[in-house]
Scaffold this active site. Structure first.
Site, mmCIF file in Angstrom:
data_model
loop_
_atom_site.group_PDB
_atom_site.id
_atom_site.type_symbol
_atom_site.label_atom_id
_atom_site.label_comp_id
_atom_site.label_asym_id
_atom_site.label_seq_id
_atom_site.Cartn_x
_atom_site.Cartn_y
_atom_site.Cartn_z
ATOM 1 N N TYR A 1 -59.291 -16.351 57.220
ATOM 2 C CA TYR A 1 -60.045 -16.010 58.459
ATOM 3 C C TYR A 1 -61.264 -14.938 58.304
ATOM 4 O O TYR A 1 -61.161 -14.248 57.516
ATOM 5 C CB TYR A 1 -59.237 -15.735 59.808
ATOM 6 C CG TYR A 1 -58.225 -14.693 59.517
ATOM 7 C CD1 TYR A 1 -58.374 -13.128 59.880
ATOM 8 C CD2 TYR A 1 -56.833 -14.799 58.997
ATOM 9 C CE1 TYR A 1 -57.793 -12.279 59.789
ATOM 10 C CE2 TYR A 1 -56.108 -13.526 58.881
ATOM 11 C CZ TYR A 1 -56.541 -12.349 59.302
ATOM 12 O OH TYR A 1 -55.664 -11.369 59.082
ATOM 13 N N HIS B 1 -59.756 -12.146 53.582
ATOM 14 C CA HIS B 1 -61.135 -12.640 53.665
ATOM 15 C C HIS B 1 -61.684 -12.931 52.275
ATOM 16 O O HIS B 1 -61.335 -12.332 51.185
ATOM 17 C CB HIS B 1 -61.641 -11.451 54.280
ATOM 18 C CG HIS B 1 -61.112 -10.713 55.554
ATOM 19 N ND1 HIS B 1 -60.664 -11.484 56.685
ATOM 20 C CD2 HIS B 1 -60.622 -9.500 55.801
ATOM 21 C CE1 HIS B 1 -60.210 -10.688 57.446
ATOM 22 N NE2 HIS B 1 -60.136 -9.550 57.042
#
Ligand code: C5P
Length: 314
Positions: free
Chosen positions: A243, A290
């Site tokens: 995400y 990430h």
């Protein structure tokens, strides 16, 4: 005699209609100036425009409220899978309680060709050290900081103004009563924590210890929409990483609520080190959930295509 009268009529006509024509011409040309060339961020070529419009969704709900709070099936399950929760509260009930406490509205829907809201998004990179960006950052209308990124003691490089601070429970700090607390929720418990810090102050544990209370004004609270986080992930990151990072979401948030976006404190130092400007801390941008490299690439593309101004600090 007739000629004299015609001449007098002509003079009267010109003296009355002249100023009207000048006013009309001025208004028309001002209007077409505003339409054809907006005042902020407008110099995109057609290739840049198409790249941008493939990613940017003007209709995206940026912040959550009662009216837009319902999540579709895919969004709900995607969002719920980001951070596992052992006990899951009822999302709809939590939203209801939230908006009995916090402003229940659409924020920043005042976009127009004549609006020119300038924004600085300030990440926490060590590349800010020695940059002397402080005055430039403080001159923007909005200054959006994130997580614990402090200003005290670092004013010359990072400025002192903070209009918005994007946080989640595990990264929360005191922000005073003049800064918008922008919650980036990764789970329902984050919404419950937001309620708790302004009421019972009983939540001090998520997957780690979190502050049960912070100094902030509940009238300055806004909550990023879970569907906005998914849109940033799908549309801007095309599924890279698990995400998006707080910093990347803050940049896209700024693209939606501002007309001119300047980005500071993102990426490595000139020696290739990923650290913080305020503490001795080294990280790997691709470790954890990430994809720092991909996020950095998109931020560079936004700069190349004149949608943001990226200040690299060296
Ligand atoms: O480290 P932290 O998550 O608090 O930093 C906030 C944001 O700043 C990150 O999400 C990232 O987007 C950006 N950042 C960066 N380079 C660094 C440190 C932070 O781009 N060296």
């Amino acid at each position: 005699m007739i000629r004299k009268r015609t001449l007098r009529h002509f003079i009267v006509f010109v003296s009355v209609s002249g100023p009207i024509c000048i006013v009309l011409f001025h208004q028309t040309s001002t209007r077409s100036f505003l339409k054809d060339s907006c005042m902020c961020n407008c110099a995109m070529d057609s290739e840049g425009r198409s790249w941008f419009s493939q990613r940017y969704k003007p209709s995206a709900n940026v912040t959550l409220n009662r009216k837009n709070g319902l999540l579709d099936f895919h969004t709900y399950w995607w969002w719920k899978s980001l951070q596992n929760e052992s006990v899951v509260a009822n999302y709809t009930q939590v939203v209801e309680v939230m908006f009995s406490l916090f402003p229940d509205k659409d924020h920043y829907t005042d976009s127009s060709p004549s609006r020119c809201r300038t924004c600085a998004v300030v990440g926490n990179s060590g590349n800010l050290v020695g940059s002397r960006y402080g005055a430039l950052i403080d001159s923007q209308d909005f200054v959006i900081r994130m997580n614990e990124g402090p200003t005290k003691g670092f004013e010359r490089d990072v400025g002192s103004k903070t209009t918005h601070r994007v946080i989640y429970p595990e990264s929360a700090v005191d922000m005073g009563v003049t800064t918008h607390l922008v919650l980036l929720p990764f789970k329902i418990l984050d919404l419950q924590w937001l309620i708790s810090i302004f009421t019972t102050k009983h939540i001090d544990l998520t997957y780690m210890y979190v502050k049960p209370s912070i100094i902030a004004d509940r009238n300055m609270v806004m909550i990023l929409h879970p569907a906005f986080i998914k849109y940033v992930y799908d549309s801007w990151l095309q599924g890279h990483g698990e995400y998006p990072s707080t910093g990347f979401i803050s940049v896209i948030f700024a693209l939606h609520v501002c007309d001119e976006v300047s980005v500071f404190g993102f990426g490595p130092t000139k020696d290739g080190v990923w650290d913080h400007y305020f503490e001795d801390f080294k990280s790997d941008p691709n470790e954890g959930p990430h994809d720092g490299d991909f996020e950095g690439k998109v931020i560079s593309q936004l700069h190349q295509k004149h949608r943001i101004m990226l200040y690299k600090g060296w």
